[in-house]
Design a protein around this motif. Structure first.
Motif, PDB file in Angstrom:
ATOM      1  N   ASP A 181       0.814  -1.218   0.000  1.00 22.85           N
ATOM      2  CA  ASP A 181       0.000   0.000   0.000  1.00 22.85           C
ATOM      3  C   ASP A 181       0.843   1.262   0.000  1.00 22.85           C
ATOM      4  O   ASP A 181       0.430   2.300  -0.530  1.00 22.85           O
ATOM      5  N   MET A 216      -2.236   2.369   9.283  1.00 24.33           N
ATOM      6  CA  MET A 216      -2.233   0.957   9.663  1.00 24.33           C
ATOM      7  C   MET A 216      -2.129   0.797  11.177  1.00 24.33           C
ATOM      8  O   MET A 216      -2.809  -0.039  11.776  1.00 24.33           O
ATOM      9  N   ARG A 222      -3.160  -4.429  10.006  1.00 23.43           N
ATOM     10  CA  ARG A 222      -3.830  -4.691   8.732  1.00 23.43           C
ATOM     11  C   ARG A 222      -4.905  -5.763   8.872  1.00 23.43           C
ATOM     12  O   ARG A 222      -4.811  -6.623   9.753  1.00 23.43           O
ATOM     13  N   SER A 237      -6.549  -3.254   3.785  1.00 30.51           N
ATOM     14  CA  SER A 237      -5.451  -3.238   2.825  1.00 30.51           C
ATOM     15  C   SER A 237      -5.992  -3.032   1.419  1.00 30.51           C
ATOM     16  O   SER A 237      -6.963  -3.660   1.002  1.00 30.51           O
ATOM     17  N   SER A 240      -3.375  -6.718  -1.493  1.00 31.24           N
ATOM     18  CA  SER A 240      -2.956  -7.864  -0.696  1.00 31.24           C
ATOM     19  C   SER A 240      -3.443  -9.125  -1.383  1.00 31.24           C
ATOM     20  O   SER A 240      -4.124  -9.074  -2.410  1.00 31.24           O
TER      21      SER A 240
END
Length: 276
Positions: A181, A216, A222, A237, A240
């Motif tokens: 990210d 985060m 996450r 997220s 991912s």
């Protein structure tokens, strides 16, 4: 795998949950994972921990340290899952280590891929642990744009942005998971060489690193990871293993998945072009 947002979250939860609790027993692995590394035998760990009282805990980098009386520490690294069991909860059948407390609660430890569980006095002889303790946190005010540019300038110019950010713990706690990210928000391809970054790219990367890690951490980690209490993190997220089949949230394009530098990278070829 524990990275900085999860380490901070778990450290805080351990302290809030276990401070003041005394360890009553320690049990060795029921199903030993060959890539779990211990600082001693189960008997040695038991002798070091039984009777100790938890004082505090802290997460830094890819480690969580639990501090006890008589300067005894228990430390887990990034691949270890540390889970709290309330009094009366069923004890899991498989674990690498199990610790019980004076209120009949317990903590079980399992391993994802690989990881270490260390018990020690004073200091741990591990260069990555030392680096995590002594480094400037990317969430701190000291980690400003000038500091970040200094770290960039000190590196070989032919390495990629992924290599710079997520290998060799140059920035402790920043790994392949949070990387996705950070690079997406900075609109940078994981394979972009750092010598190709313009001043605008570097500024975008710095702000993305700070803002993404803070989001985060504020979210308790996450949503791909679980915390000390067994809950998923609240940070959603963008890129991912759970989202890469979805279209890019910015342009609607197809997300690419590739193996690169010992891990999987996800990126949007349109929003994060390799060649500019």
């Amino acid at each position: 795998m524990i990275e900085l947002p999860e380490a901070i979250t778990i450290g805080r939860q351990v302290e809030q949950t276990l401070a003041g609790r005394c360890i009553t027993n320690v049990y060795g692995a029921t199903h030993l994972h060959k890539f779990t590394f211990f600082s001693g035998t189960p008997e040695e760990i038991r002798d070091s921990l039984v009777g100790r009282t938890v004082i505090s805990a802290v997460g830094k980098g890819i480690f969580v340290d639990v501090c006890m009386d008589e300067d005894v520490f228990l430390c887990i690294s990034d691949g270890i899952n540390m889970r709290y069991g309330r009094p009366g909860d069923p004890v899991p059948s498989k674990y690498q280590l199990l610790i019980t407390f004076d209120d009949e609660s317990f903590v079980s430890f399992t391993t994802s891929m690989y990881g270490s569980i260390s018990v020690f006095r004073h200091t741990l002889d591990n260069k990555y642990h030392t680096l995590s303790l002594e480094s400037v946190s990317p969430l701190s005010e000291q980690f400003d744009e000038s500091f970040f540019e200094g770290k960039l300038a000190a590196e070989q110019k032919n390495i990629s942005v992924k290599a710079f950010l997520a290998t060799e713990q140059r920035i402790p706690g920043l790994g392949n998971g949070v990387l996705q990210d950070i690079l997406f928000n900075a609109k940078l391809h994981p394979k972009r060489k750092i010598h190709s970054l313009s001043d605008t790219d570097k500024t975008a990367l710095f702000h993305s690193l700070k803002n993404t890690l803070q989001a985060m951490t504020d979210g308790g980690g996450r949503d791909t990871e679980t915390d000390f209490l067994g809950n998923r993190g609240r940070y959603r997220s963008v890129l991912s293993k759970n989202t890469y089949m979805s279209p890019c949230p910015c342009c609607g394009g197809i997300i690419s998945k590739e193996a690169y530098l010992g891990g999987t990278v996800y990126f949007c070829p349109d929003c994060q072009p390799l060649h500019v």
